[in-house]
Design an enzyme around this catalytic site. Structure first.
Site, PDB file in Angstrom:
ATOM      1  N   LYS A 146       0.818  -1.220   0.000  1.00  9.85           N
ATOM      2  CA  LYS A 146       0.000   0.000   0.000  1.00  9.85           C
ATOM      3  C   LYS A 146       0.850   1.268   0.000  1.00  9.85           C
ATOM      4  O   LYS A 146       0.464   2.283  -0.563  1.00  9.85           O
ATOM      5  CB  LYS A 146      -0.951  -0.012   1.200  1.00  9.85           C
ATOM      6  N   GLU A 193      -2.997   7.400   7.245  1.00 12.81           N
ATOM      7  CA  GLU A 193      -3.456   8.423   6.313  1.00 12.81           C
ATOM      8  C   GLU A 193      -4.670   9.145   6.873  1.00 12.81           C
ATOM      9  O   GLU A 193      -5.343   8.659   7.799  1.00 12.81           O
ATOM     10  CB  GLU A 193      -3.789   7.817   4.951  1.00 12.81           C
ATOM     11  N   GLU A 226      -9.451   0.929  -6.097  1.00  8.88           N
ATOM     12  CA  GLU A 226     -10.389   1.376  -5.073  1.00  8.88           C
ATOM     13  C   GLU A 226     -10.145   2.846  -4.762  1.00  8.88           C
ATOM     14  O   GLU A 226      -9.001   3.282  -4.606  1.00  8.88           O
ATOM     15  CB  GLU A 226     -10.256   0.517  -3.817  1.00  8.88           C
ATOM     16  N   GLU A 269      -6.213   1.914  -3.001  1.00  9.50           N
ATOM     17  CA  GLU A 269      -5.349   0.776  -3.290  1.00  9.50           C
ATOM     18  C   GLU A 269      -5.802   0.147  -4.592  1.00  9.50           C
ATOM     19  O   GLU A 269      -6.881   0.440  -5.108  1.00  9.50           O
ATOM     20  CB  GLU A 269      -5.419  -0.262  -2.167  1.00  9.50           C
ATOM     21  N   ASN A 293      -6.447  -3.662  -6.102  1.00  6.41           N
ATOM     22  CA  ASN A 293      -6.520  -5.094  -5.836  1.00  6.41           C
ATOM     23  C   ASN A 293      -6.197  -5.834  -7.127  1.00  6.41           C
ATOM     24  O   ASN A 293      -6.950  -5.755  -8.097  1.00  6.41           O
ATOM     25  CB  ASN A 293      -7.906  -5.476  -5.324  1.00  6.41           C
ATOM     26  N   PHE A 323     -23.282  -8.896  16.008  1.00  4.45           N
ATOM     27  CA  PHE A 323     -22.643  -9.494  14.829  1.00  4.45           C
ATOM     28  C   PHE A 323     -21.537 -10.484  15.210  1.00  4.45           C
ATOM     29  O   PHE A 323     -20.550 -10.624  14.497  1.00  4.45           O
ATOM     30  CB  PHE A 323     -22.087  -8.422  13.897  1.00  4.45           C
TER      31      PHE A 323
END
Length: 694
Positions: A116, A200, A275, A292, A294, A352
């Site tokens: 990255k 960032e 992305e 990034e 992918n 969750f």
């Protein structure tokens, strides 16, 4: 063209690749761990090879074993799917050295985009917008705190080699950095073998938009529109759609051209995704930033396939075989709207928490329909012949011209959802000419999706589809946290729906009682015919009378037509002109009814007014507040306290790793630790005691 492809993956993506390879006349080889020995992808493939024990590090991540399997079976190509080895530059290079085609991008492109930090530098040099941040090495937590302060809160900490939402922490202030920096490093090391972290600026009111790219080995690169993936939880995507309700044609072109420029700068070919983070407050169309790239197929690729008519897996295979793209940028058209929801093994009603176990029942929904218009047979688009036959490589359902439902899965009834792998059970994809129609198709399909065994997020997904803000398209990556700050408790149900569910529960109870009466009559016993019921639905009681003349709820007739046979788990109900599909699960005192984004517990007892009425004694549950219990099966990776320590409510006490994610367990109240009942490294069962407070 290749004669045999080995799929270096498992589950739904392995099944997905096998379907396309089979349609192309290519033989397939599956690999599997001990946990997957009887999984659908193993049974679907022409051949299969065991890799090793269940943990991925001992099976699916063993590159040498996968290459050996390819050589032994005579496979001339390997498709890595996504996850596992799909973005390992070393694996792509090892394939080339072994003389086996890697169905993906060149190793140099994987290396360039897989880091990255380096990828942001390359993107900047290629003229792509990037988010402000620190791209150098970070020494320790104190250094991370200084950097975050210089950038300005909020900031995002990310594992340099991360992906799939893992190894990411949002920090709103200094304490968040101190609490999360080391955890981010650990997740990066555990998931990707790399503990480097970068920081960032976090873009507020962000939308997550990504551009699908496709390039060949002859220098042709096109973009296939965008996908919106803003609905996320813990940085894991939950809902994806194409196109985005936010992106204008001008934005699409600007994003696409920047993505192509980046791909061209690193010599990219095959399928890939750039992305972007987009400021939802920016209406100029220029407020998007590179996140990034992918260098693989994405989980959400089906929505792009649905609106373009392209089979991306077929395109990847043809590109890897050296074929040029059969179309250019001007040939790419977007037709209709597609939405994908990820069906996870998790309990949304309990925060969750991951859920594992046997799939006692598994019946996915299929609509009655074809795929959207495509091109000619053999060019990677959906042909007219393919649309008339199900299943096709792109759909496991059937079709009309108005909408269709597709289910991508790699499980089967009787199979096991394991703690060793990702919790996703299936992907539910719907297509329709308009966004609202695609959303409504999702709601109907989610209601008809029958899963029993592990907990699932079906109710939550349906609630999202019904949420006014989602339907308006006002999305951000904070949507779930903003709209469900106190957790998920089911979609709102109005009085009419509750009355309908009470009627359905009473009708089912009458049918079951009638069957029991007939059985007992054959045995010489006689039971009273209970047709008057007291139904306690959630927190309200309803008096329901069931007769051959119809159903009365609280003294009023209800216009309800039902299709139900004793023992059924699905009920079709017609209320006036409205159709409902209701999942019905028996309980000790009635049924659990699930529909329209909520599950309702209905206790069904003979009416209080009936002479044979019986009453339940309410049991008070024991007080477990002094115990810290494991909320899910997992590995205890950290204990932060010892016996005798005083703890405050909300204080972190332990960290449990489950399904590749770390979960921080906090104190529910203030107290003193009486005893520690588990140690670091223990494998915990659900509800196992970790510690006890005095």
């Amino acid at each position: 063209m290749f004669k045999k492809i080995l799929i270096a993956n498992r589950g739904e993506i392995a099944c997905r690749i096998i379907r396309t390879a089979r349609a192309m006349g290519i033989a397939t080889v599956a690999v599997y761990s001990d946990a997957d020995a009887r999984s659908p992808h193993v049974l679907m493939a022409d051949e299969s090879v065991r890799l090793g024990p269940a943990p991925a590090a001992e099976s699916y991540l063993k590159a040498e074993l996968i290459l050996l399997a390819a050589k032994e079976t005579g496979a001339d190509a390997i498709h890595p799917g996504y996850g596992f080895l799909s973005e390992r530059e070393s694996f792509a290079r090892a394939c080339a050295e072994a003389g086996i085609a890697f169905i993906g991008p060149p190793p140099a492109a994987i290396a360039a985009m897989g880091d990255k930090i380096e990828s942001k530098k390359l993107a900047q040099a290629a003229g792509v917008n990037v988010v402000p941040g620190f791209l150098g090495e970070i020494d320790d937590t104190d250094h991370a705190v200084r950097i975050a302060g210089e950038i300005g809160y909020p900031v995002m900490m990310k594992a340099s080699a991360g992906g799939g939402g893992k190894g990411m922490r949002l920090a709103w202030h200094e304490q968040d950095v101190r609490d999360g920096f080391e955890a981010t490093k650990r997740e990066g090391l555990a998931s990707f073998g790399d503990d480097r972290v970068f920081i960032e600026k976090f873009i507020e009111s962000p939308r997550h938009i990504e551009i699908q790219l496709l390039g060949d080995q002859h220098g042709n690169i096109v973009y296939l529109g965008e996908r919106e993936c803003s609905i996320q939880r813990r940085h894991q995507k939950v809902v994806e759609e194409a196109p985005s309700p936010f992106v204008t044609p001008a934005m699409r072109r600007a994003m696409g051209e920047q993505a192509v420029a980046l791909a061209r700068a690193v010599g990219y070919f095959s399928a890939g995704t750039v992305e972007l983070i987009v400021s939802g407050a920016d209406t100029s169309g220029t407020g998007f930033y590179f996140l990034e790239m992918n260098t693989r197929l994405q989980v959400e690729h089906p929505v792009t396939e649905a609106i373009t008519g392209l089979d991306l897996v077929e395109q990847m295979i043809r590109v890897a075989a050296g074929e040029p793209l059969a179309f250019g940028q001007d040939d790419v058209t977007l037709d209709g709207w597609a939405i994908e929801t990820r069906v996870y093994a998790e309990d949304p009603y309990r925060g969750f928490l991951p859920s594992i176990g046997r799939l006692v029942r598994y019946n996915p929904p299929y609509s009655s329909v074809p795929l959207p218009p495509g091109g000619e047979a053999g060019d990677g688009k959906v042909s007219d012949d393919a649309r008339e036959t199900v299943p096709t490589p792109l759909a496991s359902g059937s079709v009309t011209e108005e909408a269709y439902t597709r289910v991508d899965d790699g499980v089967a009834e009787g199979g096991e959802v394991s703690m060793f792998y990702d919790p996703m059970i299936a992907k539910l994809i719907t297509w329709a000419p308009t966004r609202i129609a695609a959303i409504d198709e999702q709601i109907a399909s989610l209601d008809a999706f029958e899963i029993e065994g592990p907990g699932t997020n079906l109710d939550f997904l349906s609630a999202l589809m019904q949420h006014p803000r989602f339907r308006e398209g006002a999305l951000t990556t904070g949507f779930i946290a903003e709209e469900y700050p106190d957790g998920f408790h089911g979609a709102p149900a109005d009085a009419e729906l509750r009355r309908t569910l009470a009627a359905v529960a009473a009708f089912a109870a009458t049918a079951e009682a009638d069957r029991a009466r007939r059985i007992d009559g054959q045995l010489g016993r006689r039971l009273p015919p209970p047709a008057d019921w007291t139904v306690r639905l959630d927190d309200a009681e309803h008096e329901v009378q069931v007769s051959t003349d119809g159903i009365m709820v609280d003294g009023e007739a209800i216009d309800l037509a039902l299709e139900y046979t004793p023992g059924d788990r699905m009920v079709q109900a017609e209320i006036g002109e409205t159709s409902l599909t209701i999942r019905l699960a028996p309980t000790r005192t009635g049924f659990r009814l699930s529909t329209r984004g909520a599950s309702h517990d209905a206790r069904v007892l003979p009416s209080r007014a009936a002479p044979y009425a019986r009453h339940m004694i309410e049991k008070v549950p024991p007080d477990l507040s002094r115990f810290l219990l494991a909320p899910m099966p997992g590995l205890l990776v950290r204990l932060d306290v010892a016996a005798g320590d005083r703890v405050e409510a909300g204080q972190p006490l332990a960290v449990v790793e489950a399904m590749k994610m770390e979960n921080i367990l906090r104190a529910g109240k203030t107290g003193v630790v009486k005893s520690i009942e588990a140690k670091t490294g223990d494998s915990l069962a659900v509800d196992q005691v970790i510690l006890e407070l005095e």
